[in-house]
Write a protein that holds these residues in place. Structure first.
Motif, PDB file in Angstrom:
ATOM      1  N   ILE A 193       1.815  -4.629  -0.898  1.00  0.00           N
ATOM      2  CA  ILE A 193       2.812  -5.003  -1.907  1.00  0.00           C
ATOM      3  C   ILE A 193       2.136  -5.614  -3.128  1.00  0.00           C
ATOM      4  CG2 ILE A 193       4.690  -6.628  -2.381  1.00  0.00           C
ATOM      5  CD1 ILE A 193       5.605  -6.080   0.559  1.00  0.00           C
ATOM      6  N   ALA A 194       1.147  -6.449  -2.884  1.00  0.00           N
ATOM      7  CA  ALA A 194       0.425  -7.060  -4.008  1.00  0.00           C
ATOM      8  C   ALA A 194      -0.259  -5.991  -4.853  1.00  0.00           C
ATOM      9  CB  ALA A 194      -0.604  -8.059  -3.475  1.00  0.00           C
ATOM     10  N   ALA A 195      -0.837  -4.993  -4.190  1.00  0.00           N
ATOM     11  CA  ALA A 195      -1.506  -3.915  -4.926  1.00  0.00           C
ATOM     12  C   ALA A 195      -0.501  -3.108  -5.733  1.00  0.00           C
ATOM     13  CB  ALA A 195      -2.261  -3.020  -3.942  1.00  0.00           C
ATOM     14  N   LYS A 196       0.671  -2.840  -5.163  1.00  0.00           N
ATOM     15  CA  LYS A 196       1.698  -2.065  -5.871  1.00  0.00           C
ATOM     16  C   LYS A 196       2.305  -2.862  -7.024  1.00  0.00           C
ATOM     17  CE  LYS A 196       1.234   1.513  -3.339  1.00  0.00           C
ATOM     18  NZ  LYS A 196       0.624   2.731  -3.910  1.00  0.00           N
ATOM     19  N   ARG A 197       2.407  -4.149  -6.835  1.00  0.00           N
ATOM     20  CA  ARG A 197       2.956  -4.976  -7.917  1.00  0.00           C
ATOM     21  C   ARG A 197       1.982  -4.994  -9.103  1.00  0.00           C
ATOM     22  NH1 ARG A 197       4.717  -9.133  -5.071  1.00  0.00           N
ATOM     23  NH2 ARG A 197       6.925  -8.614  -5.215  1.00  0.00           N
ATOM     24  N   ALA A 198       0.692  -5.022  -8.803  1.00  0.00           N
ATOM     25  CA  ALA A 198      -0.304  -5.041  -9.870  1.00  0.00           C
ATOM     26  C   ALA A 198      -0.414  -3.679 -10.546  1.00  0.00           C
ATOM     27  CB  ALA A 198      -1.669  -5.448  -9.302  1.00  0.00           C
ATOM     28  N   THR A 199      -0.328  -2.616  -9.734  1.00  0.00           N
ATOM     29  CA  THR A 199      -0.454  -1.265 -10.278  1.00  0.00           C
ATOM     30  C   THR A 199       0.624  -0.383  -9.658  1.00  0.00           C
ATOM     31  OG1 THR A 199      -2.859  -1.596 -10.373  1.00  0.00           O
ATOM     32  CG2 THR A 199      -2.041   0.653 -10.703  1.00  0.00           C
ATOM     33  N   PRO A 200       1.834  -0.385 -10.221  1.00  0.00           N
ATOM     34  CA  PRO A 200       2.922   0.429  -9.656  1.00  0.00           C
ATOM     35  C   PRO A 200       2.577   1.919  -9.697  1.00  0.00           C
ATOM     36  CG  PRO A 200       3.764  -1.175 -11.241  1.00  0.00           C
ATOM     37  CD  PRO A 200       2.269  -1.167 -11.387  1.00  0.00           C
ATOM     38  N   GLY A 201       3.122   2.639  -8.732  1.00  0.00           N
ATOM     39  CA  GLY A 201       2.914   4.077  -8.682  1.00  0.00           C
ATOM     40  C   GLY A 201       4.230   4.795  -8.457  1.00  0.00           C
ATOM     41  N   PRO A 202       4.188   6.124  -8.348  1.00  0.00           N
ATOM     42  CA  PRO A 202       5.410   6.908  -8.102  1.00  0.00           C
ATOM     43  C   PRO A 202       5.739   6.971  -6.619  1.00  0.00           C
ATOM     44  CG  PRO A 202       3.549   8.383  -8.387  1.00  0.00           C
ATOM     45  CD  PRO A 202       3.009   6.990  -8.570  1.00  0.00           C
ATOM     46  N   ASP A 203       5.887   5.801  -6.002  1.00  0.00           N
ATOM     47  CA  ASP A 203       6.078   5.734  -4.559  1.00  0.00           C
ATOM     48  C   ASP A 203       7.258   4.818  -4.229  1.00  0.00           C
ATOM     49  OD1 ASP A 203       4.942   2.877  -4.097  1.00  0.00           O
ATOM     50  OD2 ASP A 203       3.310   3.901  -5.147  1.00  0.00           O
ATOM     51  N   LEU A 204       7.693   4.891  -2.974  1.00  0.00           N
ATOM     52  CA  LEU A 204       8.871   4.161  -2.528  1.00  0.00           C
ATOM     53  C   LEU A 204       8.676   2.656  -2.593  1.00  0.00           C
ATOM     54  CD1 LEU A 204      11.653   3.973  -1.202  1.00  0.00           C
ATOM     55  CD2 LEU A 204      10.584   4.500   0.995  1.00  0.00           C
ATOM     56  N   LEU A 205       7.513   2.175  -2.207  1.00  0.00           N
ATOM     57  CA  LEU A 205       7.297   0.730  -2.217  1.00  0.00           C
ATOM     58  C   LEU A 205       7.331   0.179  -3.643  1.00  0.00           C
ATOM     59  CD1 LEU A 205       6.902  -1.569  -0.262  1.00  0.00           C
ATOM     60  CD2 LEU A 205       4.428  -1.229  -0.403  1.00  0.00           C
ATOM     61  N   SER A 206       6.730   0.889  -4.582  1.00  0.00           N
ATOM     62  CA  SER A 206       6.820   0.460  -5.985  1.00  0.00           C
ATOM     63  C   SER A 206       8.266   0.454  -6.452  1.00  0.00           C
ATOM     64  CB  SER A 206       5.983   1.389  -6.869  1.00  0.00           C
ATOM     65  OG  SER A 206       4.606   1.305  -6.555  1.00  0.00           O
ATOM     66  N   ALA A 207       9.043   1.458  -6.011  1.00  0.00           N
ATOM     67  CA  ALA A 207      10.459   1.517  -6.387  1.00  0.00           C
ATOM     68  C   ALA A 207      11.231   0.343  -5.794  1.00  0.00           C
ATOM     69  CB  ALA A 207      11.070   2.830  -5.919  1.00  0.00           C
ATOM     70  N   LEU A 208      10.916  -0.044  -4.557  1.00  0.00           N
ATOM     71  CA  LEU A 208      11.601  -1.174  -3.938  1.00  0.00           C
ATOM     72  C   LEU A 208      11.247  -2.491  -4.632  1.00  0.00           C
ATOM     73  CD1 LEU A 208      11.244  -0.267  -0.148  1.00  0.00           C
ATOM     74  CD2 LEU A 208      13.291  -0.094  -1.575  1.00  0.00           C
ATOM     75  N   ILE A 209      10.005  -2.628  -5.055  1.00  0.00           N
ATOM     76  CA  ILE A 209       9.604  -3.827  -5.793  1.00  0.00           C
ATOM     77  C   ILE A 209      10.389  -3.923  -7.094  1.00  0.00           C
ATOM     78  CG2 ILE A 209       7.691  -4.901  -7.062  1.00  0.00           C
ATOM     79  CD1 ILE A 209       5.820  -3.666  -4.887  1.00  0.00           C
ATOM     80  N   ALA A 210      10.636  -2.779  -7.713  1.00  0.00           N
ATOM     81  CA  ALA A 210      11.337  -2.755  -9.001  1.00  0.00           C
ATOM     82  C   ALA A 210      12.846  -2.672  -8.868  1.00  0.00           C
ATOM     83  CB  ALA A 210      10.832  -1.569  -9.825  1.00  0.00           C
ATOM     84  N   ALA A 211      13.363  -2.463  -7.658  1.00  0.00           N
ATOM     85  CA  ALA A 211      14.800  -2.238  -7.462  1.00  0.00           C
ATOM     86  C   ALA A 211      15.607  -3.430  -7.970  1.00  0.00           C
ATOM     87  CB  ALA A 211      15.097  -1.996  -5.993  1.00  0.00           C
ATOM     88  N   ARG A 212      16.666  -3.139  -8.680  1.00  0.00           N
ATOM     89  CA  ARG A 212      17.531  -4.187  -9.223  1.00  0.00           C
ATOM     90  C   ARG A 212      18.986  -3.762  -9.065  1.00  0.00           C
ATOM     91  NH1 ARG A 212      13.336  -6.308  -9.430  1.00  0.00           N
ATOM     92  NH2 ARG A 212      12.409  -7.683 -11.010  1.00  0.00           N
ATOM     93  N   ASP A 213      19.847  -4.751  -8.843  1.00  0.00           N
ATOM     94  CA  ASP A 213      21.290  -4.554  -8.897  1.00  0.00           C
ATOM     95  C   ASP A 213      21.818  -5.715  -9.723  1.00  0.00           C
ATOM     96  OD1 ASP A 213      23.885  -3.758  -8.541  1.00  0.00           O
ATOM     97  OD2 ASP A 213      24.090  -4.667  -6.555  1.00  0.00           O
ATOM     98  N   GLY A 214      21.894  -5.517 -11.048  1.00  0.00           N
ATOM     99  CA  GLY A 214      22.169  -6.639 -11.939  1.00  0.00           C
ATOM    100  C   GLY A 214      20.957  -7.562 -11.925  1.00  0.00           C
ATOM    101  N   GLU A 215      21.185  -8.823 -11.584  1.00  0.00           N
ATOM    102  CA  GLU A 215      20.095  -9.790 -11.494  1.00  0.00           C
ATOM    103  C   GLU A 215      19.488  -9.842 -10.097  1.00  0.00           C
ATOM    104  OE1 GLU A 215      18.790 -11.578 -14.091  1.00  0.00           O
ATOM    105  OE2 GLU A 215      20.097 -10.231 -15.232  1.00  0.00           O
ATOM    106  N   ASP A 216      20.078  -9.107  -9.159  1.00  0.00           N
ATOM    107  CA  ASP A 216      19.630  -9.166  -7.774  1.00  0.00           C
ATOM    108  C   ASP A 216      18.418  -8.268  -7.554  1.00  0.00           C
ATOM    109  OD1 ASP A 216      19.598  -9.900  -5.154  1.00  0.00           O
ATOM    110  OD2 ASP A 216      21.209  -8.554  -4.530  1.00  0.00           O
TER     111      ASP A 216
END
Length: 400
Positions: A193-216
């Motif tokens: 997760i730390a690696a994906k947060r530093a360098t996001p990619g076109p993958d599911l984990l990067s998408a989950l880190i970035a997932a938002r529902d309003g402020e959530d």
């Protein structure tokens, strides 16, 4: 009411697990887990559906595992706070955040890569007399797929298979093995997760880190918990569906012949294979927060309950000729569960299995069992073979 001593057992005769359930009288029973606690076991199709949709049958945040309370708080919070382990309103919020990563379009876009992974694995069968279908095909394929989806480097993906037996069957491996696997997986997930947060990619984990529902958004513990669930659910069940399905078809050559004659039948066949010998024996733990009546039997408030999907899918009150495999049947099975915890990854598991089985039997139409002495893994949740030795035979393009 029967008492089913659910001890860890090895099944030498394929189908013995089904015979055990079939011998029970009625849909609701008292049982005992290998780790000791007494539980309620629900086996009838209608009773299982009622339980899984009942508002007073709930999960707890730690998943109800036999050792959950013994785990250090850091491990509990970081691995058991996913949508699989919680109830509404937390479940509703988490599923909404995660569901966007499992759209039909996302799954369908994976088809060419799944086909390529499948073909590469089948290349390794050529020239070999005997292959263990589990270690050489059924496990590597979904591991490769979920690893790709999560953005796990290929050289690290093999580690999944060393952790999941302990994580998915704690009552059969013991606390020490369970806790060690949990700690190792958590360290791996946090680093990823730390690696994906530093360098996001076109993958599911990067998408989950970035997932938002309003402020959530997902918290750190929710992210590691989701990684835990996706790794286990993303490959363990699919691997066992592929292996169990291969075995069922080899044991029913008439059914396999129908699919070889008409490959358009594979999607329906996979549904029947999920019913006939699915990869999940029982659900995770449910608790009753009030008395729950199922088929005239009252399960008291505060009880621990498991629902056997394996037994429900062979219930003769629901399915005509329930013990027979019929690949033309379109069963309303519960191979992926029911209710709010219905498997979010079901479309992906279906697609992987359809591709895997179709291409396996197209490439090696004379595939046969090399060892009829088959055993099942001692597990409460998973319905898994320990090995599946097969003889590939000549590839289709070399026949004649």
């Amino acid at each position: 009411m029967d008492n089913l001593g659910m001890q860890p057992f090895v099944i030498a005769e394929n189908g013995a697990k089904h015979k055990l359930y079939a011998a029970l009288d009625g849909p609701v029973h008292r049982a005992q887990l290998p780790s000791g606690p007494d539980i309620w076991l629900v086996t009838g199709y209608d009773a299982v559906r009622q339980l899984l949709a009942h508002p007073d049958a709930v999960r707890d945040r730690f998943g109800g595992g036999p050792y959950s309370e013994r785990l250090p708080a850091e491990l509990r919070d970081a691995l058991f706070h996913s949508m699989l382990h919680v109830d509404p309103p937390d479940h509703t919020r988490l599923r909404k955040l995660v569901a966007g990563a499992f759209t039909r379009r996302t799954v369908e876009a994976l088809e060419p890569r799944i086909e390529a992974f499948t073909d590469a694995l089948l290349d390794g069968f050529e020239g070999r007399d005997v292959v263990d279908l589990l270690t050489d095909f059924a496990y590597p394929l979904p591991i490769r797929v979920i690893g790709m989806m999560l953005g796990v480097p290929e050289q690290d993906q093999h580690q999944f298979q060393s952790w999941t037996p302990q994580l998915i069957s704690p009552s059969t491996v013991g606390y020490d093995a369970f806790a060690a696997a949990a700690a190792e997986f958590l360290a791996f997930a946090r680093a990823l997760i730390a690696a994906k947060r530093a360098t996001p990619g076109p993958d599911l984990l990067s998408a989950l880190i970035a997932a938002r529902d309003g402020e959530d958004k997902l918290s750190e513990n929710e992210l590691t918990s989701m990684a835990h669930v996706l790794v286990i659910a993303g490959y363990e069940t699919t691997a066992n569906l592929i292996a169990n399905g291969t075995l069922a078809l080899l044991e029913h050559p008439d059914q396999l012949a129908r699919l070889q004659a008409d490959p358009t039948g594979w999607p329906t066949a996979v549904e029947e294979l999920l019913r006939y010998d699915g990869p999940v024996q029982s659900t995770l733990t449910y608790y009753t927060r009030s008395d729950v009546e199922l088929d005239g039997e009252t399960i008291p408030a505060g009880s621990v309950v498991f629902a056997s999907l394996l037994a429900a899918n062979r219930d003769p009150a629901k399915f005509a000729h329930a013990d027979q495999l019929d690949v033309r049947r379109s069963p309303a099975h519960m191979g992926f569960g029911h209710g709010i915890h219905y498997c979010l990854g079901a479309p992906l598991a279906r697609l992987e299995t359809q591709i895997a089985l179709r291409r396996l039997f197209e490439r090696f139409p004379h595939l046969s069992l090399a060892d009829a002495d088959l055993t099942r893994a001692p597990a409460v949740i998973i319905n898994a073979l320990t090995t599946l030795a097969v003889r590939p035979g000549p590839p289709a393009d070399t026949e004649g």
